[in-house]
Write a protein that holds these residues in place. Structure first.
Motif, PDB file in Angstrom:
ATOM      1  N   LEU A  54       0.845  -1.189   0.000  1.00 41.37           N
ATOM      2  CA  LEU A  54       0.000   0.000   0.000  1.00 41.37           C
ATOM      3  C   LEU A  54       0.883   1.242   0.000  1.00 41.37           C
ATOM      4  CD1 LEU A  54      -2.712  -1.196   2.493  1.00 41.37           C
ATOM      5  CD2 LEU A  54      -3.037  -0.757   0.069  1.00 41.37           C
ATOM      6  N   GLY A  55       1.459   1.546  -1.153  1.00 37.71           N
ATOM      7  CA  GLY A  55       2.296   2.724  -1.264  1.00 37.71           C
ATOM      8  C   GLY A  55       3.435   2.690  -0.260  1.00 37.71           C
ATOM      9  N   ARG A  56       3.613   3.789   0.457  1.00 38.52           N
ATOM     10  CA  ARG A  56       4.664   3.884   1.465  1.00 38.52           C
ATOM     11  C   ARG A  56       4.098   3.741   2.880  1.00 38.52           C
ATOM     12  NH1 ARG A  56       5.152   8.123  -2.036  1.00 38.52           N
ATOM     13  NH2 ARG A  56       4.266   9.566  -0.505  1.00 38.52           N
ATOM     14  N   VAL A  57       2.889   3.203   2.975  1.00 36.92           N
ATOM     15  CA  VAL A  57       2.196   3.160   4.260  1.00 36.92           C
ATOM     16  C   VAL A  57       2.912   2.240   5.248  1.00 36.92           C
ATOM     17  CG1 VAL A  57       0.048   2.582   5.445  1.00 36.92           C
ATOM     18  CG2 VAL A  57      -0.038   3.647   3.201  1.00 36.92           C
ATOM     19  N   MET A  58       3.292   2.784   6.373  1.00 38.87           N
ATOM     20  CA  MET A  58       3.830   1.976   7.458  1.00 38.87           C
ATOM     21  C   MET A  58       2.692   1.466   8.334  1.00 38.87           C
ATOM     22  SD  MET A  58       6.980   1.908   6.832  1.00 38.87           S
ATOM     23  CE  MET A  58       7.609   1.191   8.356  1.00 38.87           C
ATOM     24  N   ARG A  59       1.746   2.362   8.645  1.00 38.07           N
ATOM     25  CA  ARG A  59       0.582   1.955   9.436  1.00 38.07           C
ATOM     26  C   ARG A  59      -0.517   2.995   9.305  1.00 38.07           C
ATOM     27  NH1 ARG A  59       1.379  -0.341  15.352  1.00 38.07           N
ATOM     28  NH2 ARG A  59       1.927  -2.155  14.098  1.00 38.07           N
ATOM     29  N   ALA A  60      -1.735   2.517   9.066  1.00 40.37           N
ATOM     30  CA  ALA A  60      -2.902   3.398   9.002  1.00 40.37           C
ATOM     31  C   ALA A  60      -4.084   2.704   9.657  1.00 40.37           C
ATOM     32  CB  ALA A  60      -3.231   3.745   7.553  1.00 40.37           C
ATOM     33  N   LEU A  61      -4.946   3.490  10.257  1.00 42.05           N
ATOM     34  CA  LEU A  61      -6.173   2.976  10.861  1.00 42.05           C
ATOM     35  C   LEU A  61      -7.347   3.257   9.944  1.00 42.05           C
ATOM     36  CD1 LEU A  61      -6.084   4.060  14.629  1.00 42.05           C
ATOM     37  CD2 LEU A  61      -6.295   1.722  13.786  1.00 42.05           C
ATOM     38  N   TRP A  68     -11.811  15.908   4.025  1.00 44.58           N
ATOM     39  CA  TRP A  68     -12.906  15.376   3.222  1.00 44.58           C
ATOM     40  C   TRP A  68     -12.391  14.783   1.911  1.00 44.58           C
ATOM     41  CZ3 TRP A  68     -16.617  18.543  -0.269  1.00 44.58           C
ATOM     42  CH2 TRP A  68     -17.650  17.716  -0.737  1.00 44.58           C
ATOM     43  N   LEU A  69     -12.761  13.527   1.641  1.00 48.59           N
ATOM     44  CA  LEU A  69     -12.506  12.880   0.364  1.00 48.59           C
ATOM     45  C   LEU A  69     -13.725  13.096  -0.530  1.00 48.59           C
ATOM     46  CD1 LEU A  69     -11.046   9.478   1.650  1.00 48.59           C
ATOM     47  CD2 LEU A  69      -9.746  11.358   0.623  1.00 48.59           C
ATOM     48  N   ARG A  70     -13.581  13.900  -1.549  1.00 49.86           N
ATOM     49  CA  ARG A  70     -14.690  14.183  -2.459  1.00 49.86           C
ATOM     50  C   ARG A  70     -14.967  12.988  -3.378  1.00 49.86           C
ATOM     51  NH1 ARG A  70     -15.616  19.851  -3.375  1.00 49.86           N
ATOM     52  NH2 ARG A  70     -14.255  21.141  -2.067  1.00 49.86           N
ATOM     53  N   ASP A  71     -16.179  12.937  -3.908  1.00 50.97           N
ATOM     54  CA  ASP A  71     -16.548  11.866  -4.824  1.00 50.97           C
ATOM     55  C   ASP A  71     -15.671  11.864  -6.070  1.00 50.97           C
ATOM     56  OD1 ASP A  71     -18.606  11.019  -3.195  1.00 50.97           O
ATOM     57  OD2 ASP A  71     -20.152  12.165  -4.238  1.00 50.97           O
ATOM     58  N   PHE A  72     -15.104  10.714  -6.374  1.00 53.30           N
ATOM     59  CA  PHE A  72     -14.330  10.481  -7.594  1.00 53.30           C
ATOM     60  C   PHE A  72     -13.096  11.376  -7.711  1.00 53.30           C
ATOM     61  CE2 PHE A  72     -18.452   8.657  -8.700  1.00 53.30           C
ATOM     62  CZ  PHE A  72     -18.064   7.435  -9.214  1.00 53.30           C
ATOM     63  N   GLU A  73     -12.642  11.910  -6.594  1.00 51.92           N
ATOM     64  CA  GLU A  73     -11.391  12.662  -6.571  1.00 51.92           C
ATOM     65  C   GLU A  73     -10.299  11.756  -6.017  1.00 51.92           C
ATOM     66  OE1 GLU A  73      -9.475  16.687  -4.562  1.00 51.92           O
ATOM     67  OE2 GLU A  73     -11.092  15.621  -3.546  1.00 51.92           O
ATOM     68  N   VAL A  74      -9.260  11.515  -6.819  1.00 50.06           N
ATOM     69  CA  VAL A  74      -8.166  10.647  -6.382  1.00 50.06           C
ATOM     70  C   VAL A  74      -7.129  11.475  -5.649  1.00 50.06           C
ATOM     71  CG1 VAL A  74      -6.353   9.053  -7.112  1.00 50.06           C
ATOM     72  CG2 VAL A  74      -8.552   9.056  -8.298  1.00 50.06           C
ATOM     73  N   ARG A  75      -6.795  11.060  -4.438  1.00 51.14           N
ATOM     74  CA  ARG A  75      -5.777  11.741  -3.628  1.00 51.14           C
ATOM     75  C   ARG A  75      -4.593  10.796  -3.439  1.00 51.14           C
ATOM     76  NH1 ARG A  75      -8.897  14.985   0.108  1.00 51.14           N
ATOM     77  NH2 ARG A  75      -7.035  15.374   1.361  1.00 51.14           N
ATOM     78  N   ASP A  76      -3.399  11.344  -3.514  1.00 51.46           N
ATOM     79  CA  ASP A  76      -2.194  10.577  -3.210  1.00 51.46           C
ATOM     80  C   ASP A  76      -1.960  10.683  -1.708  1.00 51.46           C
ATOM     81  OD1 ASP A  76       0.606  10.002  -2.597  1.00 51.46           O
ATOM     82  OD2 ASP A  76       0.885   9.904  -4.750  1.00 51.46           O
ATOM     83  N   ILE A  77      -2.135   9.568  -1.026  1.00 49.87           N
ATOM     84  CA  ILE A  77      -1.961   9.530   0.424  1.00 49.87           C
ATOM     85  C   ILE A  77      -0.897   8.478   0.729  1.00 49.87           C
ATOM     86  CG2 ILE A  77      -3.061   9.159   2.665  1.00 49.87           C
ATOM     87  CD1 ILE A  77      -5.734   9.886   1.345  1.00 49.87           C
ATOM     88  N   ALA A  78       0.268   8.937   1.114  1.00 46.91           N
ATOM     89  CA  ALA A  78       1.400   8.040   1.412  1.00 46.91           C
ATOM     90  C   ALA A  78       1.662   7.080   0.262  1.00 46.91           C
ATOM     91  CB  ALA A  78       1.136   7.270   2.703  1.00 46.91           C
ATOM     92  N   GLY A  79       1.552   7.593  -0.970  1.00 47.07           N
ATOM     93  CA  GLY A  79       1.839   6.762  -2.136  1.00 47.07           C
ATOM     94  C   GLY A  79       0.684   5.922  -2.616  1.00 47.07           C
ATOM     95  N   MET A  80      -0.462   5.951  -1.914  1.00 47.20           N
ATOM     96  CA  MET A  80      -1.659   5.242  -2.353  1.00 47.20           C
ATOM     97  C   MET A  80      -2.558   6.190  -3.138  1.00 47.20           C
ATOM     98  SD  MET A  80      -3.105   2.874   0.737  1.00 47.20           S
ATOM     99  CE  MET A  80      -3.744   4.296   1.620  1.00 47.20           C
ATOM    100  N   ARG A  81      -3.179   5.691  -4.197  1.00 47.28           N
ATOM    101  CA  ARG A  81      -4.186   6.465  -4.919  1.00 47.28           C
ATOM    102  C   ARG A  81      -5.534   6.126  -4.308  1.00 47.28           C
ATOM    103  NH1 ARG A  81      -0.726   4.704  -8.962  1.00 47.28           N
ATOM    104  NH2 ARG A  81      -2.132   3.024  -9.580  1.00 47.28           N
ATOM    105  N   VAL A  82      -6.067   7.069  -3.523  1.00 42.55           N
ATOM    106  CA  VAL A  82      -7.278   6.848  -2.729  1.00 42.55           C
ATOM    107  C   VAL A  82      -8.415   7.715  -3.260  1.00 42.55           C
ATOM    108  CG1 VAL A  82      -8.288   6.939  -0.414  1.00 42.55           C
ATOM    109  CG2 VAL A  82      -5.857   6.385  -0.693  1.00 42.55           C
TER     110      VAL A  82
END
Length: 247
Positions: free
Chosen positions: A3-10, A101-115
């Motif tokens: 999951l990208g560069r994720v070390m730990r996420a809740l 806020w994560l908007r509808d159909f908006e891709v955000r780069d979060i720690a290397g993940m496309r969310v």
């Protein structure tokens, strides 16, 4: 797949009240996550119906204070569900300035993940403040597909029908509570991981290399931890299973 560069996420869903917020603060202190993903329902506006204006405002102030306590300790990214203070979620920002806020159909780069986030509940007309019309959802999905953008993780409140959306009624019969359009989205968007809430009953399943998880009610101490290639599913605060994502 990692999951990208994720070390730990809740990952949490259906926090619903002050007790849930306080428990989340405890978990953040315990796990020290890089960030928290929220699947909606951070409040319960319906429970406040019939209360005085003064009592409602006091409850809202406490929720805002607890949101701010969370984002002072880690980053938060969330969709809204059907029991949320929408303006608060749309207004708040993390310490680094990123919107929670994560908007509808908006891709955000979060720690290397496309969310990507999908908010609220899909309905035929979309008339409620928490509702999205089927026609509007389909229009946005077509636009997204035309853009050629890719997504690895989808966070939604509502569930894809037939995918981790089973509910057992009082007669012991099983029915599916998700929406067909989200099943279609799962098929065409092809995320590796889909996280959702709303149903409260924690469950998960794989589908053609995709992992779909109903995170479950946080008030029952159900949550998910993402760590590298591992997805850890906690039920009643106890590790239930550790799953490897397909590469």
């Amino acid at each position: 797949m990692s999951l990208g560069r994720v070390m730990r996420a809740l990952v949490v869903a259906d926090v619903h009240d002050v007790k849930g917020f306080r428990r989340l603060v405890e978990l953040i202190e315990e796990y020290k996550p890089e960030f928290v993903l929220g699947c909606g329902d951070w409040g319960s506006r319906k429970r406040m119906e019939g209360y005085s204006y003064e009592i409602y405002n006091l409850a809202l102030e406490e929720i805002e204070d607890l949101f701010r306590e969370i984002i002072s300790r880690t980053r938060l990214y969330t969709v809204y569900g059907n029991h949320d203070e929408l303006e608060l979620i749309k207004y708040l920002k993390n310490v680094d300035g990123s919107p929670i806020w994560l908007r509808d159909f908006e891709v955000r780069d979060i720690a290397g993940m496309r969310v990507m986030g999908l908010n609220g509940l899909i309905t035929l007309t979309g008339r409620g403040i928490y509702h999205v019309a089927e026609s509007e959802f389909r229009r946005k999905m077509v636009e997204f597909l035309k853009s050629g953008a890719k997504v690895e993780v989808v966070v939604s409140h509502d569930a894809p029908k037939y995918f981790s959306d089973k509910i057992v009624n009082k007669n012991g019969n099983i029915y599916h509570a998700g929406h067909e359009l989200l099943s279609e989205a799962l098929t065409v968007l092809r995320p590796r991981l889909w996280l959702h809430g709303h149903i409260h009953s924690q469950q998960y399943e794989r589908s053609f290399g995709q992992l779909v998880i109903c995170v479950g009610s946080f008030l029952r101490d159900n949550y998910v931890v993402l760590s590298g290639e591992d997805v850890e599913i906690y039920q009643n605060g106890v590790l239930r299973e550790r799953i490897k994502l397909f590469r």
